[in-house]
Design an enzyme around this catalytic site. Structure first.
Site, PDB file in Angstrom:
ATOM      1  N   GLN A  50      -9.439  -5.232  -8.288  1.00 39.86           N
ATOM      2  CA  GLN A  50      -9.450  -3.769  -8.150  1.00 39.86           C
ATOM      3  C   GLN A  50      -8.787  -3.132  -9.366  1.00 39.86           C
ATOM      4  OE1 GLN A  50      -6.202  -1.888  -6.075  1.00 39.86           O
ATOM      5  NE2 GLN A  50      -7.628  -1.208  -4.501  1.00 39.86           N
ATOM      6  N   GLY A  51      -9.526  -2.326 -10.125  1.00 36.19           N
ATOM      7  CA  GLY A  51      -8.955  -1.691 -11.308  1.00 36.19           C
ATOM      8  C   GLY A  51      -8.590  -0.238 -11.044  1.00 36.19           C
ATOM      9  N   TYR A  52      -7.412  -0.021 -10.481  1.00 37.43           N
ATOM     10  CA  TYR A  52      -6.977   1.351 -10.170  1.00 37.43           C
ATOM     11  C   TYR A  52      -5.796   1.773 -11.065  1.00 37.43           C
ATOM     12  CZ  TYR A  52      -9.767   1.677  -5.804  1.00 37.43           C
ATOM     13  OH  TYR A  52     -10.769   1.746  -4.873  1.00 37.43           O
ATOM     14  N   SER A  53      -4.616   1.138 -10.870  1.00 38.45           N
ATOM     15  CA  SER A  53      -3.392   1.605 -11.544  1.00 38.45           C
ATOM     16  C   SER A  53      -3.473   1.442 -13.059  1.00 38.45           C
ATOM     17  CB  SER A  53      -2.181   0.823 -11.040  1.00 38.45           C
ATOM     18  OG  SER A  53      -1.925   1.115  -9.694  1.00 38.45           O
TER      19      SER A  53
ATOM     20  N   SER B 230      -4.272  -7.496  -9.466  1.00 38.49           N
ATOM     21  CA  SER B 230      -4.131  -8.810  -8.834  1.00 38.49           C
ATOM     22  C   SER B 230      -5.415  -9.611  -9.021  1.00 38.49           C
ATOM     23  CB  SER B 230      -3.854  -8.655  -7.341  1.00 38.49           C
ATOM     24  OG  SER B 230      -2.645  -7.971  -7.163  1.00 38.49           O
TER      25      SER B 230
ATOM     26  N   GLU C 216      -8.516  -0.107   4.455  1.00 40.26           N
ATOM     27  CA  GLU C 216      -7.507  -1.147   4.256  1.00 40.26           C
ATOM     28  C   GLU C 216      -7.051  -1.619   5.621  1.00 40.26           C
ATOM     29  OE1 GLU C 216      -4.500   0.263   1.387  1.00 40.26           O
ATOM     30  OE2 GLU C 216      -4.667  -1.768   0.591  1.00 40.26           O
TER      31      GLU C 216
END
Lengths: 399, 362
Positions: free
Chosen positions: A126-129, A161, A247
């Site tokens: 997951q590429g969010y932050s 992660s 989630e």
């Protein structure tokens, strides 16, 4: 108050138990990371075949195709937990991307990715932050500039992660630099082998780069087709937020198991020849923790009831993440105290207790307190959405 | 599978809350504190008319014979409104004691609680905490000695008195040789006294009462934790309302994260504790083997979180929270009063460990 499960569910429970009795010897007591990739995929497919994984995903997308029934999920989680076997895969592809595609994806995207993701053939990160966009995620700066039919992505993601093991990334990028911050973002599917993309592992406080690796990802003119956008361009923020709803509620948190382990440790550990359990101060701390574990256990039953009745769980539902993560950390803290000077032994050294579980659990719980929305962000959400307190006014624009 | 209050219980909760908001506003609680004792027989009669006093009274005696969870709903509402009442003593503890007597002896008493004509005080403290050389002796059929911090004696008709872990007695409030001295506490909403007995002849003895006494303490502790939880909830509600209305630096103080997080922390403790409370009441009703442990944990845990809530809620109010006029202290003091009434948190946790066989030195 009625804590009995309907009879029809008991048949289902027995089916799950029979399945686990037959297959658990293959996987029990082994972290899934110890299974070879081929063995893990085979194990996932066997679970899908029996409806214990991808249960409600339509058959045309590679799922089992059952009607949604929350009680089935609860029973599967209970029985797999009891058997000490991981159900399905905890990765972010199945838990976050697949529900998003079901809700917002094109037919082609669903057919291509859902089955392969649930079967473990495609692994996602997951590429969010970003370094400058943590709690204020919507300020993200990683850009996607139009170039013919493609986008060229430039920027950086962090706290990603399993990026080093992933085949694909679902990533939030800024496609409309002139739009207000929430409406300039798109949700894009990206192949991790694309040229210009570089993954650098980040060592965490636990010291290892293991199963739950933590990474930085750098993008330099990374080319991705515009057709890889999920939903509409510029609606990525809204789409990512609907995913957050999915989630998984920690209905199957294993705080009770951790407490039992702590009790065994306290019965076993001696200082000056006296058992830790015989020490009234440690015992008092243990009883305080037990009350909290029981409160959270029964709280999850209450939240489950709201879900079954399709009622909003309100403030009661908003507080679980905050409480469960802190409880995990506090149980590890007592265990470490009980071991005294030996509590800091680590990395499989001589005299280490429980294979270093407690220090690892302490680090991990601390990570959970911060990750997925820090405790402070959780408190903002509880007070604003739960209690109706006013949002903080936006700072005045500099003149 | 339904973890929560039933429709009837939700209705009972709403009925109690609106009755108390209407009939026992904080102004009336303030008035009662000028009396010698906050016990109020007129209010007791009103509660009986609502059916609240007879929840644990058998139907044969005119009660509704409901569950402890129903009593918890009432107790919670009484705590929320800081209502002075003999509910804990007369409607939770006394019925469980009296039901151990033969029907011929208990029927009038049980019926009287249900109709609101009778109030029962209780003197049980020495079962879990002996102070000031207190204790009641039974000699040649009469009772002598002292009990401390007895509950709701002043306006009561009869008292349930613990003699030891196996024996209870019922005594008349006006029996010869009996003296009640009100002990004034910080809390203006509960009646506590010392009971002095000098060769008092009891109306009835309940012998071999070990299991009865255990059940009484479990039920009492669970009902008391409901009262404390209700009081804590009221303090949070008042804090949230105040934080929305009070302005400093040109904006509501509830928009400051420092204040917001205080409120979030309070509610984050309160909601899971409500689940613990409901479950422990249900264990008493349906899984009696779990009730001893659950009652200790519920009361200890709720006493702890509520003390913090009482402090933080007062701080949210700032200086005005510390004044008599703001009334917040009535809840603060009720929570403090309840904390040790049927065993304090440390003692309850020690008991919890013992119940699980965790207390023996190895």
């Amino acid at each position: 108050m009625d804590l009995e499960y309907d009879k029809k569910y008991e048949t289902f429970r027995q089916e799950v138990q029979t399945f686990l009795d037959e297959h658990k010897p293959k996987v029990k007591d082994r972290a899934t990371s110890e299974l070879s990739r081929a063995d893990f995929e085979e194990w996932l497919q066997l679970q899908i075949k029996h409806g214990y994984w991808a249960r409600t995903i339509p058959q045309q997308y590679g799922g089992y195709g059952a009607e949604p029934d929350l009680m089935h999920t609860v029973i599967m989680d209970e029985e797999f937990n009891r058997a000490g076997v991981l159900r399905g895969s905890p990765a972010q592809g199945p838990s976050m991307l697949v529900p998003t595609l079901l809700e917002h994806g094109t037919e082609a995207q669903r057919e291509k990715w859902i089955g392969a993701t649930m079967q473990g053939k495609v692994r996602w990160c997951q590429g969010y932050s970003e370094p400058g966009s943590g709690s204020d995620l919507a300020s993200l700066q990683t850009s996607a500039r139009e170039d013919g039919d493609d986008f060229l992505i430039n920027g950086q993601k962090i706290w990603t992660s399993t990026a080093d093991k992933a085949d694909m990334m679902f990533v939030l990028v800024r496609t409309e630099p002139d739009a207000p911050k929430h409406s300039g973002i798109s949700y894009v599917l990206l192949d991790m082998k694309t040229p210009g993309l570089e993954v650098q592992p980040l060592r965490t406080m636990s010291g290892d780069i293991g199963e739950n690796s933590f990474n930085q990802v750098f993008f330099k003119d990374v080319r991705v087709p515009q057709s890889n956008v999920v939903g509409q361009r510029g609606e990525g923020w809204k789409i990512a937020n609907t995913t957050l709803k999915h989630e998984r509620n920690s209905l199957s948190s294993n705080a009770e198991g951790t407490l039992m382990r702590l009790i065994r440790l306290m019965n076993r550990e001696t200082i000056n020849g006296v058992s830790a359990m015989a020490n009234p101060i440690y015992r008092d701390r243990l009883m305080k923790l037990q009350a909290r574990v029981l409160a959270m256990k029964h709280h999850s039953m209450r939240i489950l009831t709201y879900s079954l009745k399709k009622e909003n769980s309100g403030t009661a539902g908003l507080v679980t993440k905050l409480q469960n993560c802190q409880l995990g950390f506090d149980m590890a803290s007592l265990a470490i105290d009980v071991m005294g000077e030996l509590g800091v032994l680590y990395d499989h050294t001589k005299y280490e207790r429980d294979k270093g579980f407690w220090q690892a659990h302490s680090f991990f719980s601390l990570g959970l307190i911060i990750g997925g929305g820090t405790a402070q962000i959780q408190k903002n959400i509880i007070s604003e959405r739960g209690l109706g307190l006013p949002r903080e006014p936006k700072p005045a624009k500099p003149a | 599978m339904n973890f929560g209050l039933s429709e009837d219980q939700t209705l009972l909760q709403e009925t109690m809350r609106s009755f108390l908001a209407d009939q026992v506003p904080i102004e009336r609680v303030r008035d009662l504190r000028t009396e010698d004792c906050p016990g109020d027989r007129a209010l007791w009669t009103q509660l009986a008319e609502l059916g609240a006093t007879g929840i644990l009274i058998p139907e044969a005696n005119g009660g509704s014979d409901l569950s402890l969870l129903d009593a918890v709903v009432v107790s919670h509402a009484l705590g929320y409104a800081v209502t002075p009442s003999a509910f804990l003593s007369s409607s939770v503890l006394a019925p469980l004691a009296l039901r151990a007597l033969p029907e011929s002896q208990s029927s009038d008493w049980l019926a009287g609680i249900g109709t609101g004509e009778l109030v029962f005080g209780v003197a049980l403290t020495e079962l879990f905490s002996v102070r000031e050389n207190a204790g009641i002796r039974l000699e040649n059929g009469s009772l002598s000695g002292k009990s401390m911090m007895a509950i709701d004696l002043c306006k009561a008709d009869f008292f349930i008195v613990a003699i030891n872990e196996e024996t209870l007695a019922v005594v008349r409030h006006d029996a010869p040789g009996l003296e009640v001295n009100r002990l004034v506490t910080t809390d203006a909403t509960r009646c506590t006294s010392e009971l002095l007995l000098e060769q008092v002849v009891p109306e009835a003895l309940i012998e071999n009462a070990g299991p009865t006494i255990s059940r009484m303490l479990q039920a009492g502790r669970i009902a008391l934790s409901a009262d404390t939880h209700g009081a804590a909830e009221a303090m949070i509600d008042q804090s949230v309302a105040y934080a929305q209305q009070r302005k400093q630096f040109g904006r509501p103080i509830g928009s400051f994260q420092a204040v917001k997080h205080m409120c979030a922390e309070m509610i984050a403790d309160l909601e899971p504790a409500r689940s613990l409370l409901w479950y422990s009441a249900h264990s008493f009703d349906a899984m009696p083997e779990e009730a001893p442990l659950m009652s200790c944990h519920a009361l200890a845990h709720i006493s702890e979180i509520s003390r913090t809530i009482a402090s933080v809620a007062t701080q949210v109010h700032g200086g005005i929270g510390w004044t008599d006029d703001q009334n917040l202290h009535f809840w603060f003091k009720r929570i403090g009063m309840n904390r040790h009434l049927l065993g304090g948190p440390e003692a309850l946790r020690a008991e919890a460990a013992e119940l699980q066989g965790l207390a023996q030195a190895s």
